[in-house]
Write a protein that holds these residues in place. Structure first.
Motif, PDB file in Angstrom:
ATOM      1  N   VAL A  94      -3.124   0.134  15.140  1.00 48.29           N
ATOM      2  CA  VAL A  94      -3.280  -0.756  13.981  1.00 48.29           C
ATOM      3  C   VAL A  94      -2.601  -0.084  12.797  1.00 48.29           C
ATOM      4  CG1 VAL A  94      -4.897  -1.946  12.455  1.00 48.29           C
ATOM      5  CG2 VAL A  94      -5.462  -1.658  14.881  1.00 48.29           C
ATOM      6  N   ILE A  95      -1.598  -0.756  12.235  1.00 48.11           N
ATOM      7  CA  ILE A  95      -0.823  -0.155  11.141  1.00 48.11           C
ATOM      8  C   ILE A  95      -1.016  -0.960   9.859  1.00 48.11           C
ATOM      9  CG2 ILE A  95       1.481   0.487  10.307  1.00 48.11           C
ATOM     10  CD1 ILE A  95       2.413   0.703  13.189  1.00 48.11           C
ATOM     11  N   CYS A  96      -1.472  -0.292   8.809  1.00 50.19           N
ATOM     12  CA  CYS A  96      -1.622  -0.926   7.492  1.00 50.19           C
ATOM     13  C   CYS A  96      -0.405  -0.536   6.642  1.00 50.19           C
ATOM     14  CB  CYS A  96      -2.916  -0.450   6.841  1.00 50.19           C
ATOM     15  SG  CYS A  96      -3.207  -1.159   5.213  1.00 50.19           S
ATOM     16  N   VAL A  97       0.361  -1.546   6.245  1.00 49.18           N
ATOM     17  CA  VAL A  97       1.592  -1.300   5.479  1.00 49.18           C
ATOM     18  C   VAL A  97       1.270  -1.376   3.984  1.00 49.18           C
ATOM     19  CG1 VAL A  97       3.951  -2.088   5.047  1.00 49.18           C
ATOM     20  CG2 VAL A  97       2.951  -2.317   7.339  1.00 49.18           C
ATOM     21  N   VAL A  98       1.595  -0.300   3.254  1.00 47.67           N
ATOM     22  CA  VAL A  98       1.308  -0.257   1.814  1.00 47.67           C
ATOM     23  C   VAL A  98       2.548   0.189   1.035  1.00 47.67           C
ATOM     24  CG1 VAL A  98      -1.179   0.172   2.076  1.00 47.67           C
ATOM     25  CG2 VAL A  98       0.413   2.108   1.958  1.00 47.67           C
ATOM     26  N   GLU A  99       2.462   0.019  -0.288  1.00 45.31           N
ATOM     27  CA  GLU A  99       3.604   0.366  -1.143  1.00 45.31           C
ATOM     28  C   GLU A  99       3.756   1.885  -1.314  1.00 45.31           C
ATOM     29  OE1 GLU A  99       3.442  -1.500  -4.972  1.00 45.31           O
ATOM     30  OE2 GLU A  99       5.020  -0.219  -5.803  1.00 45.31           O
ATOM     31  N   ASP A 100       2.674   2.551  -1.711  1.00 45.50           N
ATOM     32  CA  ASP A 100       2.793   4.001  -1.915  1.00 45.50           C
ATOM     33  C   ASP A 100       1.490   4.739  -1.605  1.00 45.50           C
ATOM     34  OD1 ASP A 100       1.165   3.951  -4.206  1.00 45.50           O
ATOM     35  OD2 ASP A 100       2.861   3.759  -5.555  1.00 45.50           O
ATOM     36  N   THR A 101       1.520   6.040  -1.827  1.00 48.74           N
ATOM     37  CA  THR A 101       0.422   6.910  -1.410  1.00 48.74           C
ATOM     38  C   THR A 101      -0.892   6.585  -2.142  1.00 48.74           C
ATOM     39  OG1 THR A 101      -0.049   9.212  -0.836  1.00 48.74           O
ATOM     40  CG2 THR A 101       0.798   8.813  -3.053  1.00 48.74           C
ATOM     41  N   VAL A 127      -0.403  -5.503  12.698  1.00 48.87           N
ATOM     42  CA  VAL A 127       0.180  -4.953  11.467  1.00 48.87           C
ATOM     43  C   VAL A 127      -0.491  -5.654  10.285  1.00 48.87           C
ATOM     44  CG1 VAL A 127       2.251  -4.685  10.048  1.00 48.87           C
ATOM     45  CG2 VAL A 127       2.408  -4.392  12.528  1.00 48.87           C
ATOM     46  N   ILE A 128      -1.115  -4.865   9.419  1.00 47.55           N
ATOM     47  CA  ILE A 128      -1.765  -5.425   8.225  1.00 47.55           C
ATOM     48  C   ILE A 128      -0.843  -5.190   7.036  1.00 47.55           C
ATOM     49  CG2 ILE A 128      -3.808  -5.329   6.734  1.00 47.55           C
ATOM     50  CD1 ILE A 128      -5.205  -3.827   9.125  1.00 47.55           C
ATOM     51  N   GLN A 177       5.582 -10.620  18.515  1.00 48.67           N
ATOM     52  CA  GLN A 177       4.409 -11.308  19.073  1.00 48.67           C
ATOM     53  C   GLN A 177       3.114 -10.511  18.918  1.00 48.67           C
ATOM     54  OE1 GLN A 177       4.839 -14.396  20.273  1.00 48.67           O
ATOM     55  NE2 GLN A 177       7.065 -14.393  20.241  1.00 48.67           N
ATOM     56  N   ILE A 178       2.945  -9.852  17.772  1.00 54.46           N
ATOM     57  CA  ILE A 178       1.672  -9.181  17.507  1.00 54.46           C
ATOM     58  C   ILE A 178       1.077  -9.811  16.247  1.00 54.46           C
ATOM     59  CG2 ILE A 178       2.075  -6.934  18.608  1.00 54.46           C
ATOM     60  CD1 ILE A 178       2.976  -6.015  15.728  1.00 54.46           C
ATOM     61  N   PRO A 179      -0.250  -9.775  16.102  1.00 54.33           N
ATOM     62  CA  PRO A 179      -0.843 -10.350  14.896  1.00 54.33           C
ATOM     63  C   PRO A 179      -0.350  -9.623  13.635  1.00 54.33           C
ATOM     64  CG  PRO A 179      -2.531  -9.888  16.542  1.00 54.33           C
ATOM     65  CD  PRO A 179      -1.264  -9.243  17.022  1.00 54.33           C
ATOM     66  N   ILE A 180       0.101 -10.415  12.665  1.00 54.69           N
ATOM     67  CA  ILE A 180       0.487  -9.873  11.359  1.00 54.69           C
ATOM     68  C   ILE A 180      -0.496 -10.458  10.359  1.00 54.69           C
ATOM     69  CG2 ILE A 180       2.284  -9.752   9.604  1.00 54.69           C
ATOM     70  CD1 ILE A 180       4.314 -10.216  11.926  1.00 54.69           C
ATOM     71  N   THR A 181      -1.300  -9.588   9.759  1.00 52.40           N
ATOM     72  CA  THR A 181      -2.352 -10.073   8.863  1.00 52.40           C
ATOM     73  C   THR A 181      -2.087  -9.581   7.441  1.00 52.40           C
ATOM     74  OG1 THR A 181      -3.698  -8.164   9.428  1.00 52.40           O
ATOM     75  CG2 THR A 181      -4.137 -10.176  10.666  1.00 52.40           C
TER      76      THR A 181
END
Ligand SMILES: [Zn+2]
Length: 205
Positions: A82-89, A140-141, A165-169
């Motif tokens: 599970v990967i949470c995509v964010v802008e910065d640290t 991917v969040i 084909q994976i959930p993108i939330t």
């Protein structure tokens, strides 16, 4: 400002280059340091020098780290799929503070902003696509700010990732992310991560 010492003037000038620090505040901080023990001031100066020289960015998620791979990416108990995509640290720190997230991260290093000349190739987007393509990823969040730049980046990432084909939330709108997220209420942020929604829902008008 008229200084009685060039050393004092130089130090004040350096401090006043920091965001939100004017000359008066800079002078107050410098005079404060002058009243401290030599050892304490050495420690202060060395920590700034070491920070810039020795800090690394994780080779997997690009978060700021003391090691080549960060503690979150190497922790056994984290869900690597599970990967949470964010802008910065700062966003990683804010999400970690909620205690509600047990996956890993991907730090983009900014948002797409044509106005500021920041395009997809200036951010860690290819390496995210690479991660999704080469490692087993369940979800991917996309946890980016609800600004124009955030929305542009969300849509671009969705286009790049949707064929896997994976959930993108995504997290609930109105959560202050990116810079302001460090001030966000932890309970609200934690709840919005738990109740995240599929991104394509927000595309249906
Ligand atoms: Zn990492």
């Amino acid at each position: 400002m008229n200084f009685s010492s060039k050393l004092l003037e130089d130090a004040v000038n350096e401090f006043s280059k920091l965001p939100g620090v004017g000359q008066k505040t800079a002078l107050r901080l410098v005079l404060h340091l002058l009243n401290k023990e030599q050892e304490e001031v050495d420690h202060f100066g060395n920590s700034v020098i070491k920070l810039r020289k020795e800090i690394k960015h994780c080779g997997v998620c690009h978060n700021i780290s003391d090691h080549n791979i960060c503690d979150i990416c190497t922790a056994n108990k984290r869900d690597k799929d599970v990967i949470c995509v964010v802008e910065d640290t700062r966003d990683v720190m804010a999400v970690e503070n909620t205690g509600q997230y047990f996956g890993v991260y991907h730090v983009l290093g900014g948002l797409i902003s044509p106005m500021d000349g920041v395009g997809p190739s200036d951010l860690f987007i290819d390496s995210l696509v690479q991660r999704v393509a080469t490692t087993p990823v369940k979800e991917v969040i996309l946890a980016l700010s609800a600004t124009m730049e955030g929305d542009t980046t969300l849509f671009y990432l969705y286009k790049r990732l949707k064929d896997f084909q994976i959930p993108i939330t995504t997290i609930a709108k109105g959560i202050a992310f990116g810079g302001e997220l460090e001030y966000a209420d932890e309970i609200t942020l934690g709840r919005s991560i738990v109740t995240r929604v599929p991104y394509h829902n927000s595309l249906i008008k």
